[in-house]
Structure formats: structure tokens, C-alpha cells
Design an enzyme around this catalytic site. Structure first.
Site, mmCIF file in Angstrom:
data_model
loop_
_atom_site.group_PDB
_atom_site.id
_atom_site.type_symbol
_atom_site.label_atom_id
_atom_site.label_comp_id
_atom_site.label_asym_id
_atom_site.label_seq_id
_atom_site.Cartn_x
_atom_site.Cartn_y
_atom_site.Cartn_z
ATOM 1 N N LYS A 181 0.876 -1.273 -0.079
ATOM 2 C CA LYS A 181 0.037 -0.068 -0.017
ATOM 3 C C LYS A 181 1.046 1.125 0.213
ATOM 4 O O LYS A 181 2.258 1.299 0.081
ATOM 5 C CB LYS A 181 -0.993 0.096 1.164
ATOM 6 C CG LYS A 181 -2.212 -0.925 0.930
ATOM 7 C CD LYS A 181 -3.249 -1.041 2.042
ATOM 8 C CE LYS A 181 -4.551 -1.920 1.663
ATOM 9 N NZ LYS A 181 -5.179 -1.738 2.791
ATOM 10 N N ARG A 183 -3.261 -9.903 5.347
ATOM 11 C CA ARG A 183 -3.786 -10.011 4.099
ATOM 12 C C ARG A 183 -2.636 -9.433 3.199
ATOM 13 O O ARG A 183 -2.468 -8.339 3.201
ATOM 14 C CB ARG A 183 -5.262 -9.084 3.735
ATOM 15 C CG ARG A 183 -5.732 -9.175 2.653
ATOM 16 C CD ARG A 183 -7.225 -8.417 2.911
ATOM 17 N NE ARG A 183 -7.719 -8.518 1.331
ATOM 18 C CZ ARG A 183 -7.619 -7.626 0.432
ATOM 19 N NH1 ARG A 183 -6.697 -6.767 0.279
ATOM 20 N NH2 ARG A 183 -8.332 -7.789 -0.730
#
Length: 293
Positions: free
Chosen positions: A236, A270
């Protein structure tokens, strides 16, 4: 120090009870592999097209140690296109059915915020529902989760994927606001009979990279709610932007962030890169035995 809410009635639990009587054990942290069925995933290396490619990737992730496969047909990257319910179903439902047929023992998570998609996803073989919206984008989602009686991943987000980057101002302390949000949502879930819940603080969703770093540093404070926490940090912007890199070059940074998440209590990682995450869990677990909050 944050105090545990008194009205959620959720007892501390380190297992998720899934359909068919199967139980996912979270006493040791587990890895969730991301299988994006969207053509515009922010990480190009994880975009999946044909069924044979999907099954190859699923087999690889399971072989590398993933406990859960998270399948999604709606891109939640900032500014992503808002697709129709029918298009989301077209992408997601056959994929879940194919993975269930090929890997009957796998735990499958359906990444959706739409009630009708969630219901059909569970019918197709999904064990867990992963909702980025906390039930805010479809009023029928939480009642549907209650009716289906499947584990639910409750994430914090503001707005939609199309608007969330404009909603990063918080009047109060960030972590305190998340605790209040989860407290209220857990009370609502309790009314619908949902008891197996995982909390996802929503890194990158209506949060700047700086806010994400603060949240990661204070992740352990969410343990006042007594529920397992999922950390979705993989590649991210809070990982690669401070380094002046792109998502494609963010594996090393992701490993570092995942390590911090585990040390601060995360029970599910995740990730796009399963092998590296499984190794991270192994090393952190060996360094901090017994691995428990």
C-alpha cells in the site's frame, strides 16, 4: 489508556466458526492470500484473468501456507470504477465456485460490501465475508451476515473507494475514533446475531500514509475490543510512498510493516506475497513465544 467497551458482549475468541462445522484457528497468526478478479487492481502483479490462472495462483498460495484465500471482484483502490452488481457477480461467483471445487478444504473469503453478492458468494462456497464498508454501503449487508451465520471481517472506512481520499481529517484521536466506530458496529452486529468477527482498521482507507503509520504503531490498542485484528498493509501507499517507490517495488517494505503488525497483535495478514508473509509469521512467532496478546 483506552478502556474496553462494556456493551458489545463479544467474548475474546481466537477461532472463527465457518460453514460445515470447520474452524479457523487464530491462536497462531494466519495469512490471507489476495486473489483480485479485477482488471484495475492497484498492484498489477496480482491481477487474475482466466480460470486456469486463478486456480494456479490459488494452488500456489495454499502450497506456500495461506490459510485463507480472499477473492474480490470490485476494486477498492482509491478512485476505482464503481461497477454494477451484475458485473461484480460475473467476476466473483464463478471464481469462488471454481476454487471451492478444486480446493474443498480451503477457507475462502468473499470481498464484497453488497448483500446480494454476499449471499450468492456463500452459496457458491465462501466461508467468510470481508466487507470494506462495515455495512455502510448496503443497509441489507449486516442482516444478511446474521442470517448466513458466517464469520465477518469488519473494516473501518469513510465514504466510498471513489471519495475516501478526501475524508482523511479526524477531529478526535484516530485510534479512539476507530474504537468508537467498532464498538457501535459490534453492537449492531450483535443485534443481528453475528458473533464471529475480525476487526480490520482499514489501512489506506480514508487514512493518509502518516495516519497509517500512527495506526500501525498503536495497533495493539484495538485489543480492548477483545477480537482478532486483520492487517492489510500489502504494497500500500503507506509502504512505498515514503520510500519514493511504486507498489511493484514494495515487497521489502511490506515485510517490515507486517512484522510490526504481528508484534502489535495482528492475527491475520492480508497479502499479495504469501511465502514471505508465512516466513514472517514463523520468525515472529519463534521470537515471541508463546504468540498471544
Amino acid at each position: 489508556m483506552l478502556q474496553a467497551p462494556q456493551d458489545t458482549c463479544f467474548s475474546p475468541r481466537q477461532t472463527l466458526r465457518c460453514p460445515g462445522g470447520r474452524v479457523l484457528d487464530l491462536r497462531r497468526p494466519q495469512v490471507m492470500g489476495i486473489l483480485n478478479l479485477t482488471p484495475d487492481s492497484f498492484f498489477a502483479g496480482n491481477r487474475i484473468g482466466a480460470e486456469d490462472e486463478l486456480l494456479r495462483r490459488a494452488e500456489q498460495m495454499l502450497g506456500q501456507g495461506a490459510a485463507i484465500l480472499d477473492l474480490g471482484g470490485y476494486s477498492s483502490r482509491p478512485g476505482a470504477e464503481d461497477i454494477s452488481v451484475d458485473e461484480e457477480k460475473r467476476r466473483l461467483l464463478p471464481a469462488i465456485a471454481a476454487v471451492r471445487r478444486a480446493f474443498p478444504e480451503a477457507f475462502i473469503s468473499a470481498d464484497t460490501f453488497r448483500a446480494s453478492v454476499a449471499e450468492e458468494a456463500v452459496a457458491a462456497g465462501a466461508d467468510i465475508l470481508n466487507d470494506i464498508s462495515g455495512g455502510q454501503l448496503d443497509a441489507e449487508l449486516l442482516p444478511t451476515v446474521g442470517r448466513l451465520q458466517v464469520p465477518y471481517i469488519l473494516m473501518h472506512m469513510r465514504g466510498t473507494p471513489q471519495t475516501m481520499t478526501q475524508l482523511t481529517h479526524y477531529d478526535d484521536d484516530l485510534v479512539l475514533e476507530l474504537v468508537r466506530y467498532f464498538r457501535d458496529k459490534l453492537t449492531e452486529l450483535r443485534r443481528h446475531g453475528v458473533t464471529d468477527v475480525v476487526l480490520d482498521p482499514g489501512f489506506g482507507f480514508a487514512k493518509t500514509p502518516k495516519q497509517g503509520h500512527e495506526l500501525l504503531r498503536r495497533l495493539q490498542e484495538l485489543q480492548v475490543l477483545g477480537l482478532p485484528v486483520l492487517a492489510g498493509l500489502s504494497r500500500k501507499s503507506m509502504v512505498y510512498k515514503p520510500l519514493g517507490l511504486s507498489a511493484d517495488a514494495a515487497l521489502a517494505g511490506t515485510i517490515a510493516m507486517n512484522t510490526l503488525a504481528l508484534v502489535n497483535g495482528a492475527r491475520i495478514l492480508r497479502v499479495h506475497d504469501v511465502a514471505e508473509a508465512v516466513q514472517t509469521v514463523q520468525l515472529v512467532s519463534n521470537t515471541f513465544p508463546p504468540f498471544s496478546p
